[in-house]
Design an enzyme around this catalytic site. Structure first.
Site, PDB file in Angstrom:
ATOM      1  N   HIS A   1      -0.158   0.453  -9.959  1.00  0.00           N
ATOM      2  CA  HIS A   1      -0.970  -0.451  -9.139  1.00  0.00           C
ATOM      3  C   HIS A   1      -1.602  -1.552  -9.992  1.00  0.00           C
ATOM      4  CE1 HIS A   1      -3.478  -0.630  -5.162  1.00  0.00           C
ATOM      5  NE2 HIS A   1      -3.074  -1.824  -5.559  1.00  0.00           N
TER       6      HIS A   1
ATOM      7  N   ARG B   1       0.852  -1.183   0.000  1.00  0.00           N
ATOM      8  CA  ARG B   1       0.000   0.000   0.000  1.00  0.00           C
ATOM      9  C   ARG B   1       0.889   1.233   0.000  1.00  0.00           C
ATOM     10  NH1 ARG B   1      -3.102  -2.808  -1.648  1.00  0.00           N
ATOM     11  NH2 ARG B   1      -5.156  -3.466  -0.893  1.00  0.00           N
TER      12      ARG B   1
ATOM     13  N   GLU C   1      -3.451   7.856  -4.971  1.00  0.00           N
ATOM     14  CA  GLU C   1      -3.445   7.261  -6.300  1.00  0.00           C
ATOM     15  C   GLU C   1      -4.547   7.916  -7.137  1.00  0.00           C
ATOM     16  OE1 GLU C   1      -3.749   2.996  -5.982  1.00  0.00           O
ATOM     17  OE2 GLU C   1      -1.690   2.805  -5.281  1.00  0.00           O
TER      18      GLU C   1
END
Length: 324
Positions: A278, A231, A260
């Site tokens: 990601h 994360r 993000e």
């Protein structure tokens, strides 16, 4: 569910975020009506939802979906889902552990290999016609190096297995689930001091936010590589930038960011940094497995079956809806 089918009115399952209907149709068709782009009416009628990692499920959204009984997260992180609020409403938050574990582990080792072998700078060197400078670049090895795995769950264990195949020694630290004695580090600082490559696989919470900060990085072995496929909030980006520019770190790999998508930062333009958006858990095979697992979790709850994994088992206590 049988009552729905007899009435010809299948329960509505909605997408929260981008969900390809083809990835869930094999599980849901004939049992539920899937709506990929729900409006207010579909959301109000929805009994199930499949939520992507970037979908925020807060009290306001839960209030717009009063019939909701289950939210399936495509992955394991519930950072953007108000799990206590869902639990209090009797809504199960299903997670899909394991579906993308191998893909994320491959991504973490791939980033480490890229950085240790200096693929980025060496590619630029050849492209720029600087062949004569190659003797000045130090290329490292995974074989014989030490990998420090922070977080020894499914992904951490898979990463450790891949590292061992490269001939790496593996150390592990996990504040929740204790690693095997042969790998276990007594503290996070101990792991930092003994590792050539450090890879992060912990969930994000109040205790793990900015786990990698100036104090942690002051303990790392000079020239270590840091990889984060966990994360984004696990690392203090400014601290990582300082450690990279002063030589404490020799390379950084990031698949996750905070926020993000990320804003601008000098770290992201450094030649010894590799970035991916990601996506390491969303290889073709992992994507299919993750969405299938999420759809199956929705169907399990709607049919009264026990889902494979939930974020908060207490949802059963709060559920007052009769399962047909």
């Amino acid at each position: 569910m049988p009552g729905h089918e007899q009435a010809g009115d299948l329960p509505v399952v909605v997408a929260l975020g981008s969900v390809d209907p083809g990835l869930v149709s094999g599980v849901l068709d004939g049992h539920c009506r899937f709506v990929a782009t729900p409006g207010d009416a579909e959301l109000a009628a929805a009994e199930g939802a499949i939520a992507r990692a970037d979908a925020r499920v807060d009290r306001a959204l839960l209030g717009r979906a009063p019939a909701l009984r289950v939210i399936a997260r495509t992955g394991v992180g519930t950072d953007l889902i108000d799990v206590p609020a869902a639990t209090a409403r009797g809504v199960a938050v299903v997670v899909t552990p394991g579906a993308g574990a191998a893909a994320v582990a491959e991504g973490a080792i791939g980033m480490a290999l890229h950085l240790v072998k200096r693929f980025g700078p060496l590619t630029a060197m050849v492209r720029d016609g600087r062949w004569a400078e190659r003797a000045g670049v130090s290329v490292g090895d995974l074989d014989g190096a030490t990998l420090g795995v922070v977080g020894y769950g499914r992904i951490g264990r898979r990463t450790a297995a891949l590292a061992a195949a490269f001939g790496m020694r593996v150390l592990a630290y996990d504040p929740v689930s204790e690693p095997p004695a042969g790998l276990r580090c007594a503290s996070l600082g101990d792991l930092a001091a003994r590792s050539d490559v450090i890879t992060l696989h912990l969930p994000l919470n109040a205790q793990t936010r900015h786990l990698v900060d100036d104090a942690f990085l002051a303990r790392v072995r000079p020239g270590a590589v840091l990889v984060n496929c966990g994360r984004g909030g696990l690392v203090d980006t400014d601290a990582v930038w300082r450690a990279l520019t002063d030589g404490r770190l020799s390379g950084v790999g990031l698949d996750v960011f905070d926020p993000e998508p990320p804003g601008r930062h000098p770290l992201y333009g450094h030649p010894d940094v590799v970035l991916t958006p990601h996506l390491m858990g969303l290889s073709r095979r992992a994507t299919a497995a993750t969405f299938t697992a999420a759809a199956r979790g929705v169907l399990d709850v709607l049919c009264g079956r026990e889902p494979q994994a939930v974020a908060d088992p207490a949802w059963r206590t709060y559920s007052t809806k009769e399962i047909s």
